[in-house]
Design a protein around this motif. Structure first.
Motif, PDB file in Angstrom:
ATOM      1  N   ILE A 415       0.563  -1.517   0.008  1.00  0.00           N
ATOM      2  CA  ILE A 415       0.029  -0.057   0.211  1.00  0.00           C
ATOM      3  C   ILE A 415       0.852   1.317  -0.101  1.00  0.00           C
ATOM      4  O   ILE A 415       0.532   2.501  -0.809  1.00  0.00           O
ATOM      5  CB  ILE A 415      -0.868  -0.379   0.918  1.00  0.00           C
ATOM      6  N   ARG A 416       2.067   1.327   0.623  1.00  0.00           N
ATOM      7  CA  ARG A 416       2.958   2.439   0.493  1.00  0.00           C
ATOM      8  C   ARG A 416       3.354   2.416  -0.563  1.00  0.00           C
ATOM      9  O   ARG A 416       3.206   4.094  -1.198  1.00  0.00           O
ATOM     10  CB  ARG A 416       3.743   2.480   1.917  1.00  0.00           C
ATOM     11  N   SER A 417       3.105   1.293  -1.402  1.00  0.00           N
ATOM     12  CA  SER A 417       4.137   2.351  -2.632  1.00  0.00           C
ATOM     13  C   SER A 417       3.497   2.599  -3.532  1.00  0.00           C
ATOM     14  O   SER A 417       3.590   3.492  -5.062  1.00  0.00           O
ATOM     15  CB  SER A 417       5.459   0.310  -3.530  1.00  0.00           C
ATOM     16  N   ASN A 418       2.170   2.031  -3.037  1.00  0.00           N
ATOM     17  CA  ASN A 418       0.809   2.883  -3.984  1.00  0.00           C
ATOM     18  C   ASN A 418       0.696   4.272  -3.885  1.00  0.00           C
ATOM     19  O   ASN A 418       0.436   4.551  -5.322  1.00  0.00           O
ATOM     20  CB  ASN A 418      -0.218   1.893  -3.521  1.00  0.00           C
ATOM     21  N   GLY A 449      -0.187  -3.637   8.290  1.00  0.00           N
ATOM     22  CA  GLY A 449      -0.005  -2.177   7.978  1.00  0.00           C
ATOM     23  C   GLY A 449      -0.426  -1.843   6.651  1.00  0.00           C
ATOM     24  O   GLY A 449      -0.441  -2.689   5.887  1.00  0.00           O
ATOM     25  N   ASP A 450       0.773   0.073   6.798  1.00  0.00           N
ATOM     26  CA  ASP A 450       1.334  -0.269   4.521  1.00  0.00           C
ATOM     27  C   ASP A 450       1.963  -0.934   4.376  1.00  0.00           C
ATOM     28  O   ASP A 450       1.711  -0.494   3.015  1.00  0.00           O
ATOM     29  CB  ASP A 450       1.032   1.637   4.736  1.00  0.00           C
ATOM     30  N   LEU A 451       2.415  -1.978   4.921  1.00  0.00           N
ATOM     31  CA  LEU A 451       3.454  -2.418   4.248  1.00  0.00           C
ATOM     32  C   LEU A 451       2.479  -3.768   4.204  1.00  0.00           C
ATOM     33  O   LEU A 451       3.317  -5.137   2.833  1.00  0.00           O
ATOM     34  CB  LEU A 451       4.743  -3.389   4.870  1.00  0.00           C
ATOM     35  N   THR A 452       1.198  -4.063   3.702  1.00  0.00           N
ATOM     36  CA  THR A 452       0.972  -4.618   3.607  1.00  0.00           C
ATOM     37  C   THR A 452       0.490  -5.208   1.825  1.00  0.00           C
ATOM     38  O   THR A 452       0.484  -4.001   0.866  1.00  0.00           O
ATOM     39  CB  THR A 452      -0.859  -4.749   3.699  1.00  0.00           C
TER      40      THR A 452
END
Length: 1215
Positions: A415-418, A449-452
């Motif tokens: 999610i973070r890379s998005n 978290g946002d690394l999902t």
């Protein structure tokens, strides 16, 4: 980059010279010189037979006392040995370098194809499909690996033939011309075969494109296909395309069979004809002559009758592939005229539009009667982005743009890379963006978290989460101008907060152009622009437009479409269906509506978060059972036994002819012996041909059968499989693995089976003449088998690794094509290109690893064979007493043949086992877990369900056996003809309720429809009796008729009436072939609203008693929404309708409303009753929409309640 530069240069030159660019020219310029040098490596093969002849002559004139002759013979033996070693070393280098060149070309072309895909214009996208691009990347580029291996033989073979003819003339005089005549006859025949291969290849490629495109659509739309119970028509469609494809592949295989037979039989025919002529001319046969001739023909046999025709075949096939790749590379690219300007100091960002006229499609400029395929406000954003070329007028953009698309796009990754999308992580800014886009709570609930990791097409996130990630990506970019295309359509009551915190909060000092569906945001806009049929009809602030008498709500409803907006520095547009042209003056856009949505907070994230599993890789040996499964797929045991028998007969005929030739010189030359020899030659040709055809037939049928079984298995597997497996992984098996089964594997399999029999024959004949030859053969075989086992342990796993590293390449391509506009708007093309190249490099690493392991193996095999030939040559000299010249000739020529054949057989067996990993991968997918049967013995009555009574009795539901429970102990009754609205936050279980009803996974507990227990009947019996209008409208490539009625159950009149009901009749009548018009991939030539109406027409046609609407109006404009609601009220008056609400106004007039939370029923009653209680969940949701909207909703409720007062009440069992 070199190949790209050469290609660009070629395109420029061609434009100058007014010709079509040639991709071949660019490739040759780039790789031609180093490749040309390699041909010299493989020319040394003709020296050996000369030494062999001299050695046999020594035995013919054998004199025990002549020591000079012995030393000379030892020199010849050394010559045989050295030439063998030289050949081994040179060929290793040759194959290594040509294969490496092939790999370089393939990688370069893949890079160019992806680079091109990133800059295709909208018009060009209509001319290609994902299926075609996947096919180019998986099958067409592989031709470079194959053609580089064989290309040199086009000149080596004729040259070798000339050298051999000269040597033969010296040996046996003019009779050699008889054999040469056969060669001369074979070459043009095989050239003709090559041309046939080319034409078959081009036809096959088109059919493969079609099949992969259909597969891509099936996998993308699998949920809808299952809920409509449309598996059978899709199965028929794919099987039909596959059947045509297989008929072409079968023809190619028969041609291959002919080529193989010509390889095995040519040498027999040549030797037979040569010596028949030689004897008839009155010469006497001597051993040295027979075996020099046999060896010389043998030396060029493999080059002239195997490699040469293979080279022709591959050249013609490659020409077709290069043509297909070139056509793709020449498609139109997006033209971005110089309309973007960078900001200088103290300048304000702005978008200036004056007298702008744009066309999506210039085919019909005069009448402008093309399909209204895109909505004007989206078209205006497209024009600002540069996606829509403008013909006239001024469009200037000062400042950097960013864009959030209407249909949320996420790519596989975290999610973070998005959200970061290539930008650096600044923790404070990042946290601020997460809070503004209401993602903070989601991040806390997700396991990592946002690394999902987000799955393919964002499979692991809900619609609302995808929309918020999509918006966060745009907000995180430091842009000057924000283009927001309806980013709030898929989020819930949180949307109001999003608008305030994000669009009017974090972005308040930036110009924004917002396209949206919610009218309540209009007051916040600085400027509103009203578009109607592509023309601007009004412009001004909210109050100016109110004073001018423009009534937004009526405009929206009456003028048929949508309307947009932005805030502070943001402006809004309202419009009607465009005719694909836009003209407007000064200003910017967006659109909106008074409805409200309630989809997506993140209070309870109960939907299971599926992480993308690593692709499974088998380990260990390829089992015998896999070979049996493979062969059994193409033939019964009886046919297999028949094939084995045929092969043995062919081999016996083959060996007898050799043996007869050896014995011929010791017999009287009679007509009888000539006719016997000719009989044996004819038998070996006929049986060899029959064996080849039968084997190819069996193996291609096996490929067809396994493909169909894999496809049927995919159709029957539960939906969860598609959530955890990316589309690239599934397409990889249907493109690359199936292509191996279609052509490469049958070729190798037949070659191996023929070679192994030939080897056995060679050993048997040699042993019958000279039994001691078995002494070195046995240990040699043991060493070979040991080496093979050692090599396979590595190579098999490297091959499996190579197959799995190919999947991300396809996934990345598929995902990039879906988010093309976003990638281009963010200027992220180079970053995506680098990611593609990284995936490609990983694949190349494993491919190169496979190449070097194969060369390692070949070197050792060739080395051992060279040693064996050396031992045999010197052995004959040491055992010279009592050896006949004929026997020495036979043994030596066989040793040389064995050298080639033995190691070729072992290599082919290893290659075959490596290719069997593709069969293994396909078989793995034929044995997927299957959902419940489509039909069972217990069939419901034909008129069922006649009432539409649905009962949930203690239902628990989970998407997989080890997944979280998303519906808990649910008890509810939906009465016949009742209209029920279902609301709740993200993950409350709304869509899970539909999944349980349709049995997309098996629920625990009991669900009854009209008293029939749904778990006892077949899935098709259940699913065909319920209609659904899904959240994402799915159309498939095919005719409009097939999209409405794939089973052909309805008359034309029914279909036109259904289209009339949903007001699409006029649109379809304008299509070139009306109902028979073939739609573009995924129906992309229709707007989202129109696609949704097609889904409604499907529901109208089915005339079922139960209708489920799953947030169907999330992305459509108010007019379409109202049309859908009106049709539902009229056409489905007698039906039970369950509506998962996206806008409260669509369900506030329901008979009852079901509020879900955390997978349990929170409340279920009439809306009026629920709204009287200020503690109720529904009351809280209504209040979240803002005061004006809430008041309007309550008024509707009260009005309906008063109108229907006296309506009976109903109580339900609550958990």
């Amino acid at each position: 980059t070199r190949p790209v530069e050469h290609w660009d240069k070629e395109v420029r030159m061609a434009a100058k010279e007014l010709r079509i660019p040639k991709l071949t020219k660019a490739i040759v310029k780039c790789y031609g010189k180093p490749y040309a040098v390699l041909g010299i490596f493989s020319f040394t093969v003709v020296i050996q037979p000369v030494f062999l002849g001299k050695l046999i002559q020594y035995f013919e004139k054998y004199d025990p006392d002549n020591m000079d002759a012995l030393y000379e013979a030892l020199g010849y033996a050394a010559g045989i040995s050295l030439s063998t070693v030289a050949l081994t070393v040179l060929q290793i280098h040759y194959y290594y370098h040509v294969l490496r060149t092939g790999m370089k070309i393939r990688v370069a072309i893949c890079h160019m194809i992806y680079k091109k895909a990133l800059c295709l214009s909208s018009a060009a996208m209509g001319k290609t499909t994902t299926g075609q691009i996947v096919n180019l990347l998986s099958n067409d580029v592989n031709m470079f690996n194959e053609v580089t291996t064989n290309l040199h033989y086009l000149w080596i073979a004729p040259l070798q033939a000339v050298v051999v003819i000269i040597l033969l003339w010296y040996e046996i005089g003019p009779s050699c011309l008889a054999g040469v005549a056969v060669l001369v006859f074979l070459m043009p025949l095989q050239t003709m075969f090559g041309k046939l291969f080319g034409s078959l290849r081009s036809k096959t490629a088109v059919l493969t494109d079609n099949r992969i495109r259909t597969m891509n659509e099936v996998v993308s739309g699998i949920r809808v296909i299952k809920m409509y119970a449309w598996e059978k028509p899709f199965s028929a469609l794919v099987n039909e395309v596959r059947r045509e494809e297989i008929s072409k592949i079968m023809s190619s295989s028969y041609l291959r069979g002919l080529n193989m037979v010509s390889f095995f039989a040519a040498s027999k025919i040549i030797v037979f004809i040569t010596f028949t002529v030689y004897v008839l001319l009155g010469n006497t046969i001597s051993a040295s002559r027979v075996f020099v001739a046999v060896s010389l023909y043998g030396a060029i046999k493999i080059t002239v009758t195997l490699f040469f025709p293979q080279a022709i075949e591959k050249v013609f096939e490659t020409i077709i592939s290069i043509g297909r790749i070139k056509n793709f590379l020449l498609l139109d690219e997006i033209e971005r005229p110089n309309m973007r300007f960078t900001l200088e100091d103290n300048q304000d960002a702005s978008v200036e539009i004056k007298d702008l006229i744009c066309y999506w499609d210039k085919v019909n400029i005069l009448q402008l009667t093309c399909l209204p395929s895109r909505l004007p406000q989206s078209s205006l954003l497209s024009a600002i982005l540069g996606e829509l070329p403008h013909n006239k007028g001024v469009l200037r953009v000062k400042g950097q743009l960013t864009y959030a698309s209407q249909q949320p796009w996420v790519f596989p990754g975290t999610i973070r890379s998005n959200i970061l999308f290539g930008k650096e992580l600044h923790p404070q800014k990042y946290e601020k963006v997460l809070r503004a886009c209401a993602l903070k709570r989601d991040m806390e609930l997700l396991p990592d978290g946002d690394l999902t990791v987000i799955g393919d097409r964002g499979a692991t996130l809900s619609g609302g989460q995808k929309a918020r990630v999509n918006l966060a990506r745009a907000v995180y970019q430091d842009a000057d101008i924000y283009l927001l295309d309806d980013p709030l359509s898929a989020v819930d009551a949180e949307a109001l907060g999003l608008h305030q915190q994000c669009i009017c909060g974090i972005l308040k000092n930036k110009p924004r152009i917002l396209v949206t569906h919610q009218l309540q945001y209009l007051q916040a806009a600085d400027q509103i622009l009203v578009l109607k049929e592509g023309h601007m009809v009004a412009r001004g602030t909210y109050s100016e437009l109110q004073h001018s008498g423009v009534d937004f709500t009526s405009l929206l409803k009456r003028d048929e479409e949508e309307e947009p907006q932005t805030n502070n520095n943001h402006s809004v547009v309202k419009h009607a269906f465009s005719q694909n042209s836009i003209s407007s003056r000064n200003s910017v856009v967006s659109h909106t509506t008074s409805m409200h949505s309630i989809k997506d907070g993140a209070e309870q994230l109960l939907e299971p978060v599926q992480t993308v599993a690593e692709e499974s890789r088998s380990e260990g040996n390829i089992s015998a059972s896999l070979y049996f499964k493979y062969l059994n797929a193409g033939a019964s045991i009886l046919v297999m036994l028949g094939t084995i028998l045929l092969s043995l007969i062919a081999e016996v005929a083959y060996v007898l002819q050799d043996w007869w030739l050896e014995a011929w010189e010791n017999r009287v030359k009679t007509d009888k012996s000539v006719s016997l020899c000719s009989g044996l030659t004819l038998a070996s040709v006929i049986f060899g041909f029959a064996r080849s055809l039968v084997m190819f037939n069996v193996l291609v049928k096996a490929a067809q059968s396994l493909h169909n079984r894999m496809f049927n298995s995919i159709l029957r597997t539960p939906v969860r499989f598609f959530d955890v497996n990316p589309i690239g992984r599934i397409l990889n098996r249907f493109s690359k693995d199936i292509s191996q089964l279609d052509s490469m594997l049958p070729n190798t399999f037949v070659d191996f089976s023929q070679s192994i029999l030939q080897n056995i024959g060679v050993v048997v004949v040699a042993a019958s003449v000279m039994p001691w030859i078995l002494i070195p053969v046995v240990p040699l075989l043991i060493i070979f088998l040991f080496l093979r086992r050692y090599f396979l342990q590595t190579s098999r796993d490297v091959k499996r690794l190579e197959s799995t590293t190919r999947s991300p390449v396809f996934s990345h391509l598929s995902s990039s094509l879906q988010g093309l506009w976003t990638i281009r708007a963010f200027g992220a093309e180079e970053r995506f290109q680098n990611t593609f190249d990284a995936h490609q490099d990983l694949h190349s690493e494993s491919w190169f690893l496979f190449l070097v392991t194969s060369r390692w193996f070949a070197l050792r095999l060739d080395g051992i064979c060279a040693a064996f030939v050396t031992v045999t040559a010197f052995g004959c000299l040491f055992l010279r007493d009592g050896l006949e010249a004929g026997a020495v000739g036979l043994v030596l020529s066989y040793a040389v043949t064995l050298l080639g054949n033995f190691q070729w057989t072992i290599r082919q067996s290893a290659e075959m086992e490596n290719m069997m990993t593709s069969v293994e991968r396909v078989v793995e997918y034929t044995e997927l877990e299957s959902e419940a049967p489509w039909e069972t013995q217990k069939r419901p009555p034909p008129e069922w369900p006649s009432q539409g009574l649905i009962t949930f009795d203690r239902v628990n539901f989970s998407y997989s056996s080890d997944g979280p429970v998303v519906l808990k102990d649910m008890k509810a009754v939906f009465r016949p003809k009742e209209k029920v609205g279902i609301v709740g936050r993200t993950g409350a279980g709304k869509s899970s309720l539909v999944s349980a009803l349709f049995r997309l996974a098996e629920p625990e507990g009991r669900i009854y429809i009209d008293g029939v227990l749904t778990s006892e009947i077949g899935l098709h019996d259940l699913r065909q009796k319920m209609s659904i209008i899904p959240q994402d409208p799915v159309l498939f490539t095919g005719t409009m008729r097939k999209n409405l009625d794939p089973f052909s159950q309805h008359t034309d009149e029914d279909l036109w009436n259904a289209l009339q009901e949903v007001q699409l009749k006029s649109v379809v009548e304008e299509l070139p072939n009306k109902m028979e018009t073939v739609l573009a991939e995924s129906g992309s030539n229709f707007s989202v609203g129109q696609r949704q109406l097609v889904c409604l027409a499907r529901a109208v046609l089915r005339k079922n008693r139960i209708l489920i609407i799953d947030e169907a109006t999330a992305n459509v404009d108010p007019r379409t929404d109202e049309l859908i609601q009106k049709t539902i009220r009229d056409k489905f008056r007698e039906c039970t309708v369950l509506t998962i609400a996206h806008r409260l106004n669509t369900i506030i007039d329901s008979d009852r409303i079901l509020v879900l939370g955390a997978g349990m029923i929170q409340e279920f009653d009439e809306p009026y009753v629920l709204l009287q209680n200020q503690e109720s969940a529904l009351y809280r949701i209504v209040q979240q929409t803002g005061k004006p909207e809430a008041a309007s909703l309550v008024c509707v409720c009260v009005f309906i309640y008063n109108t229907c007062n006296g309506k009976s009440h109903f109580t339900i069992v609550r958990t």
